[in-house]
Scaffold this motif. Structure first.
Motif, PDB file in Angstrom:
ATOM      1  N   GLU A  21      43.558 -20.375 -54.270  1.00 35.77           N
ATOM      2  CA  GLU A  21      43.952 -20.621 -55.649  1.00 35.77           C
ATOM      3  C   GLU A  21      43.578 -22.037 -56.074  1.00 35.77           C
ATOM      4  N   MET A  22      43.771 -23.022 -55.188  1.00 39.63           N
ATOM      5  CA  MET A  22      43.388 -24.397 -55.523  1.00 39.63           C
ATOM      6  C   MET A  22      41.887 -24.488 -55.777  1.00 39.63           C
ATOM      7  N   LEU A  23      41.099 -23.839 -54.935  1.00 30.68           N
ATOM      8  CA  LEU A  23      39.646 -23.864 -55.125  1.00 30.68           C
ATOM      9  C   LEU A  23      39.244 -23.159 -56.411  1.00 30.68           C
ATOM     10  N   ARG A  24      39.935 -22.062 -56.739  1.00 32.38           N
ATOM     11  CA  ARG A  24      39.650 -21.332 -57.976  1.00 32.38           C
ATOM     12  C   ARG A  24      39.947 -22.202 -59.196  1.00 32.38           C
ATOM     13  N   ALA A  36      30.254 -29.939 -44.397  1.00 31.91           N
ATOM     14  CA  ALA A  36      30.048 -28.693 -43.656  1.00 31.91           C
ATOM     15  C   ALA A  36      31.402 -28.245 -43.133  1.00 31.91           C
ATOM     16  N   VAL A  37      31.694 -26.960 -43.231  1.00 34.42           N
ATOM     17  CA  VAL A  37      32.934 -26.418 -42.673  1.00 34.42           C
ATOM     18  C   VAL A  37      32.705 -26.214 -41.178  1.00 34.42           C
ATOM     19  N   VAL A  38      33.501 -26.899 -40.350  1.00 29.84           N
ATOM     20  CA  VAL A  38      33.334 -26.793 -38.901  1.00 29.84           C
ATOM     21  C   VAL A  38      34.356 -25.851 -38.267  1.00 29.84           C
ATOM     22  N   ALA A  39      35.422 -25.543 -38.990  1.00 29.97           N
ATOM     23  CA  ALA A  39      36.418 -24.562 -38.527  1.00 29.97           C
ATOM     24  C   ALA A  39      37.214 -24.108 -39.742  1.00 29.97           C
ATOM     25  N   ALA A  40      37.709 -22.871 -39.675  1.00 33.81           N
ATOM     26  CA  ALA A  40      38.517 -22.337 -40.772  1.00 33.81           C
ATOM     27  C   ALA A  40      39.537 -21.357 -40.226  1.00 33.81           C
ATOM     28  N   ASP A  41      40.677 -21.320 -40.878  1.00 35.96           N
ATOM     29  CA  ASP A  41      41.748 -20.405 -40.497  1.00 35.96           C
ATOM     30  C   ASP A  41      41.360 -18.970 -40.823  1.00 35.96           C
ATOM     31  N   ARG A  42      40.975 -18.744 -42.059  1.00 34.80           N
ATOM     32  CA  ARG A  42      40.565 -17.434 -42.576  1.00 34.80           C
ATOM     33  C   ARG A  42      40.026 -17.690 -43.977  1.00 34.80           C
ATOM     34  N   PRO A  43      39.329 -16.760 -44.564  1.00 34.84           N
ATOM     35  CA  PRO A  43      38.869 -16.989 -45.943  1.00 34.84           C
ATOM     36  C   PRO A  43      40.054 -17.315 -46.857  1.00 34.84           C
ATOM     37  N   GLY A  44      39.956 -18.410 -47.573  1.00 30.02           N
ATOM     38  CA  GLY A  44      41.037 -18.828 -48.458  1.00 30.02           C
ATOM     39  C   GLY A  44      42.112 -19.640 -47.769  1.00 30.02           C
ATOM     40  N   GLY A  45      42.005 -19.846 -46.451  1.00 27.16           N
ATOM     41  CA  GLY A  45      42.983 -20.642 -45.715  1.00 27.16           C
ATOM     42  C   GLY A  45      42.503 -22.073 -45.557  1.00 27.16           C
TER      43      GLY A  45
END
Length: 156
Positions: A21-24, A36-45
């Motif tokens: 929501e913040m990105l939106r 660069a994204v080096v790690a992520a929890d899940r899409p939208g996390g």
């Protein structure tokens, strides 16, 4: 009494916002340092990002809201005083050159250091670039950041 509790609950839900929501809500035209994204929890996390170098204006996030500062919408929120000081420097032209700068992303906040930072526009990221000096009484300091991942995180 029940209506008062419902009102508090609705206000809290409006304040809780997911990363997606913040990105939106973030306008596309805001300047952001390359990363660069080096790690992520899940899409939208949450994401761990590695940034290119950039310049920042920083201050203590727990500072008091100043009556003489730029007006802010929610002065009772945590970190409102830090946000107010940085917004005054960047957006309000409260700096030595009275220059009003464009807002950028992200806003950085560290629980470990108690600092809040606004990324400055890219014309100040290069070697030797000099952003306007903060006013002495502002409590705002200039610095460089990025060039890697965050060193500390209370969440990871």
């Amino acid at each position: 009494r029940r209506w008062r509790m419902r009102g508090r609950s609705a206000r809290r839900r409006r304040q809780e916002t997911s990363m997606a929501e913040m990105l939106r809500r973030t306008p596309d035209e805001l300047e952001t340092p390359a990363y660069a994204v080096v790690a992520a929890d899940r899409p939208g996390g949450w994401e761990v990002r590695e940034y290119s170098e950039f310049s920042v204006a920083s201050t203590r996030r727990d500072r008091a809201v100043a009556a003489s500062g730029v007006p802010i919408q929610q002065p009772s929120l945590p970190a409102a005083g830090g946000f107010q000081a940085l917004a005054g420097y960047v957006l309000g032209g409260r700096n030595a050159e009275e220059e009003k700068m464009a807002m950028t992303t992200p806003v950085l906040s560290s629980a470990a250091t108690g600092q809040m930072s606004f990324v400055l526009p890219s014309k100040y990221w290069g070697e030797g670039a000099e952003p306007p000096a903060p006013l002495p009484e502002s409590g705002v300091q200039l610095g460089r950041n990025g060039g890697g991942a965050l060193e500390q995180s209370s969440a990871l």
